[in-house]
Motif scaffolding. Structure first.
Motif, PDB file in Angstrom:
ATOM      1  N   GLU A 196      69.344  40.699 -46.011  1.00 22.59           N
ATOM      2  CA  GLU A 196      70.262  41.495 -45.193  1.00 22.59           C
ATOM      3  C   GLU A 196      71.433  42.013 -46.038  1.00 22.59           C
ATOM      4  O   GLU A 196      71.831  43.178 -45.913  1.00 22.59           O
ATOM      5  CB  GLU A 196      70.753  40.661 -44.008  1.00 22.59           C
TER       6      GLU A 196
ATOM      7  N   LEU B 200      75.175  32.187 -45.126  1.00 22.65           N
ATOM      8  CA  LEU B 200      73.810  32.516 -44.738  1.00 22.65           C
ATOM      9  C   LEU B 200      73.193  31.356 -43.956  1.00 22.65           C
ATOM     10  O   LEU B 200      73.008  30.261 -44.497  1.00 22.65           O
ATOM     11  CB  LEU B 200      72.967  32.821 -45.985  1.00 22.65           C
ATOM     12  N   LEU B 201      72.886  31.616 -42.703  1.00 21.17           N
ATOM     13  CA  LEU B 201      72.246  30.582 -41.889  1.00 21.17           C
ATOM     14  C   LEU B 201      70.808  30.353 -42.334  1.00 21.17           C
ATOM     15  O   LEU B 201      70.274  29.255 -42.177  1.00 21.17           O
ATOM     16  CB  LEU B 201      72.282  30.997 -40.412  1.00 21.17           C
ATOM     17  N   ASN B 202      70.189  31.382 -42.879  1.00 23.12           N
ATOM     18  CA  ASN B 202      68.875  31.291 -43.515  1.00 23.12           C
ATOM     19  C   ASN B 202      69.001  32.030 -44.844  1.00 23.12           C
ATOM     20  O   ASN B 202      69.292  33.226 -44.873  1.00 23.12           O
ATOM     21  CB  ASN B 202      67.790  31.927 -42.648  1.00 23.12           C
ATOM     22  N   ARG B 203      68.817  31.328 -45.932  1.00 25.26           N
ATOM     23  CA  ARG B 203      69.130  31.923 -47.239  1.00 25.26           C
ATOM     24  C   ARG B 203      68.277  33.156 -47.543  1.00 25.26           C
ATOM     25  O   ARG B 203      68.804  34.185 -47.966  1.00 25.26           O
ATOM     26  CB  ARG B 203      68.962  30.880 -48.346  1.00 25.26           C
TER      27      ARG B 203
ATOM     28  N   GLY C 222      73.004  39.031 -37.627  1.00 17.40           N
ATOM     29  CA  GLY C 222      71.710  38.571 -38.118  1.00 17.40           C
ATOM     30  C   GLY C 222      71.778  37.134 -38.576  1.00 17.40           C
ATOM     31  O   GLY C 222      72.148  36.238 -37.799  1.00 17.40           O
ATOM     32  N   SER C 223      71.473  36.899 -39.855  1.00 17.47           N
ATOM     33  CA  SER C 223      71.514  35.543 -40.418  1.00 17.47           C
ATOM     34  C   SER C 223      72.812  35.249 -41.148  1.00 17.47           C
ATOM     35  O   SER C 223      72.903  34.252 -41.867  1.00 17.47           O
ATOM     36  CB  SER C 223      70.338  35.370 -41.397  1.00 17.47           C
TER      37      SER C 223
ATOM     38  N   GLU D 214      76.913  34.597 -41.111  1.00 19.00           N
ATOM     39  CA  GLU D 214      78.216  34.331 -40.506  1.00 19.00           C
ATOM     40  C   GLU D 214      79.284  34.989 -41.361  1.00 19.00           C
ATOM     41  O   GLU D 214      79.293  34.843 -42.590  1.00 19.00           O
ATOM     42  CB  GLU D 214      78.495  32.828 -40.437  1.00 19.00           C
TER      43      GLU D 214
ATOM     44  N   GLU E 295      66.512  35.169 -45.552  1.00 19.32           N
ATOM     45  CA  GLU E 295      66.790  36.291 -44.661  1.00 19.32           C
ATOM     46  C   GLU E 295      68.187  36.864 -44.918  1.00 19.32           C
ATOM     47  O   GLU E 295      68.373  38.086 -44.953  1.00 19.32           O
ATOM     48  CB  GLU E 295      66.665  35.847 -43.194  1.00 19.32           C
ATOM     49  N   GLY E 296      69.150  35.999 -45.104  1.00 14.91           N
ATOM     50  CA  GLY E 296      70.513  36.450 -45.332  1.00 14.91           C
ATOM     51  C   GLY E 296      70.648  37.254 -46.614  1.00 14.91           C
ATOM     52  O   GLY E 296      71.361  38.268 -46.657  1.00 14.91           O
TER      53      GLY E 296
END
Length: 542
Positions: free
Chosen positions: A527, A518-521, A383-384, A386, A523-524
């Motif tokens: 998740e 988190l590539l998107n804070r 997902g978002s 890594e 959303e991450g």
């Protein structure tokens, strides 16, 4: 009149009964108030001889009260009413609890996250004064924050030197530089006090007083408490609390601290850095675990847990199981816990005034800033998020859930989980709720710290204390980045290096570290929260 109360039950009471008579016989209380540096053995004597000024809080601090009040009036007359504090560790946590308890506004900038820095710069700059607090001025976070505010003031057409107040040790590099630069005011703190014991020195009082807190009453309570604690008596609460913290047998080295309506806002966070940085070294120490009311740890019957409940002065509660109850005003409690931590250090046979393992993470971060290596590739992306970690930890995991399950599987029967979030503690505040869910999922104590501020507190215990922890590091791509004037790195690069540096030091010591980026804070965070909730539901209160 200063009021303090202390009650103990179970293992805590047994520790008090076992150790306090000997502490009284050795005149530990009177010797401590007399600033006797021999209390912790010959190896600690040199350091202790220059770290006991906190036992005479009025000597260096009372003359500051009038100066602080006068400066506050001057600033108010210029419509400068917003106070920002740039400081780390004890330099920020003490003013935070003082002002929150007093109900006055103070913007505490103890982060290098660029989103946090940008938000602090973007709010009412025309009405802002920044207090820069550092014993030497070499703290990279504080120096970077000063630089960016000084530039922002200048860019806005504001005389920067009129909006910068410095708190530092006399004769420090920052002391000399600040006076040469002509900053608005320079306050010198007692140099014979370490950072985590500095709540009632200029480091705690200047920003708190400028923000409007009643620091005179705070100091009055502290001075009266020192007088109470100087007696070599079996009912000395400083000796009792110190014995409970450091004298249980076998040692209950997870100290669960919960506030139960004491009115001392954020006090457990301040106590956390005091205890962890003072005791976590030489493979021993006690780990403070700050929890919310109703947390799983409070009712745990684990043999390594001791619970401390901070209660209101009029509370009629009694300790249950292996518990301690403490009540008192803020100034009194600060002195009590500093005193008790020093006593616990004696019982643990360590020096409570040094922090030998804090520098390791700083050195690793500096190395990464100098070398600027290419970022490591993640093991996988879900997902978002890594996911990074050694193959020996991740095994065949290829999902966020699998990676978290693998980390939790490393927890031993006396282990703890440390969650370290290098994010925006305002915008991502809800992430802290995973602490209780992870405790429910694992049945073990879980700490939650915002990076990089925890590096100046529990970070010492992680590397210097017992090798019992597993570590979950969470970083995230910021919405923006902020340049640091006259420095070859940005705030984004700085916080990244701090996170990677600490992770590398832990890994080098063989500690399990799972890194989530988190590539998107937003959303991450969602998740992670969803996965942790499902793990909690499965784990229950085991």
């Amino acid at each position: 009149m200063t009021t303090l109360s202390f009650e103990a039950a179970g293992a805590a009471r047994a520790a008090v009964d076992a150790h306090v008579p000997e502490l009284v016989g050795d005149e530990v209380a009177s010797r401590l108030v007399a600033q006797d540096p021999t209390l912790w053995g010959p190896d600690a004597e040199a350091e202790a001889s220059i770290r006991l000024g906190w036992l005479n809080p009025g000597e260096s601090s009372r003359p500051l009260l009038g100066q602080i009040a006068a400066l506050r009036e001057e600033l108010a007359a210029e419509s400068v009413t917003r106070v920002v504090l740039a400081g780390m560790g004890g330099s920020s946590l003490a003013p935070e609890v003082i002002t929150r308890t007093a109900g006055v506004d103070l913007t505490v900038l103890d982060s290098t996250d660029p989103d946090v820095v940008a938000a602090a710069l973007g709010e009412r700059l025309a009405e802002t004064v920044i207090v820069v607090s550092s014993k030497s001025g070499s703290t990279v976070e504080t120096d970077s924050q000063r630089r960016v505010f000084e530039q922002a003031f200048t860019d806005a057409g504001i005389d920067a030197k009129s909006r910068i107040v410095v708190v530092t040790d006399p004769g420090s590099p920052l002391d000399a530089a600040a006076r040469e630069a002509g900053y608005r005011a320079v306050f010198n703190a007692d140099p014979n006090v370490g950072g985590r014991y500095s709540a009632l020195t200029a480091f705690g009082l200047v920003p708190s007083g400028l923000a409007g807190a009643d620091i005179e009453t705070l100091l009055d309570d502290a001075e009266m408490t020192v007088e109470i604690l100087r007696d070599d008596a079996p009912d000395n609460m400083g000796l009792e609390l110190g014995a409970a913290l450091g004298g249980t047998e076998p040692l209950r080295n997870k100290i669960v601290i919960v506030d139960e309506g004491s009115g001392l806002a954020g006090f457990p966070d301040w106590a956390e850095q005091l205890i962890a940085e003072s005791t976590g070294k030489l493979g021993t120490g006690v780990l403070p675990v700050v929890v919310e009311a109703g947390a799983p740890e409070i009712t745990s019957d684990a043999a390594d847990i001791l619970t401390v409940r901070i209660v209101p002065a009029d509370s009629e509660a009694l300790p249950e199981g292996n518990q301690v109850l403490v009540a008192g005003s803020l100034g009194a409690q600060m002195v009590l816990w500093e005193f008790a931590t020093a006593v616990a250090g004696r019982l643990l046979h360590i020096n409570p005034f040094d922090q030998p393992d804090v520098e390791a993470a700083k050195k690793a971060a500096r190395g990464l800033l100098d070398a600027t290596p290419e970022p490591t590739e993640p093991a996988f992306i879900d997902g978002s998020v890594e996911v990074r970690g050694p193959a020996s930890l991740l095994g065949t995991a290829n999902t966020l859930r699998g990676a978290l399950t693998a980390l939790l599987g490393e927890l031993g029967p006396e282990g703890y989980l440390s969650v370290q979030a290098y994010l925006d503690r305002d915008r991502q505040a809800g992430l802290a709720d995973i602490r209780a869910d992870l405790a429910a999922a694992t049945g073990r104590p879980v700490t939650f710290g915002w990076g990089p501020r925890f590096l100046h507190s529990t970070g010492q215990f992680h590397k210097g204390g017992p090798a019992e922890g597993v570590y979950l590091q969470i970083t995230g791509r910021p919405a923006t980045d902020v340049a640091i004037p006259d420095r070859p790195f940005t705030f984004g690069e700085l916080i990244s290096a701090q996170a990677a540096g600490d992770a590398s030091v832990l890994a080098d010591q063989g500690r399990p570290v799972l890194r989530l980026h988190l590539l998107n804070r937003e959303e991450g965070v969602r998740e992670i929260e969803n996965v942790v909730r499902s793990l909690s539901a499965e784990g229950g209160n085991k």
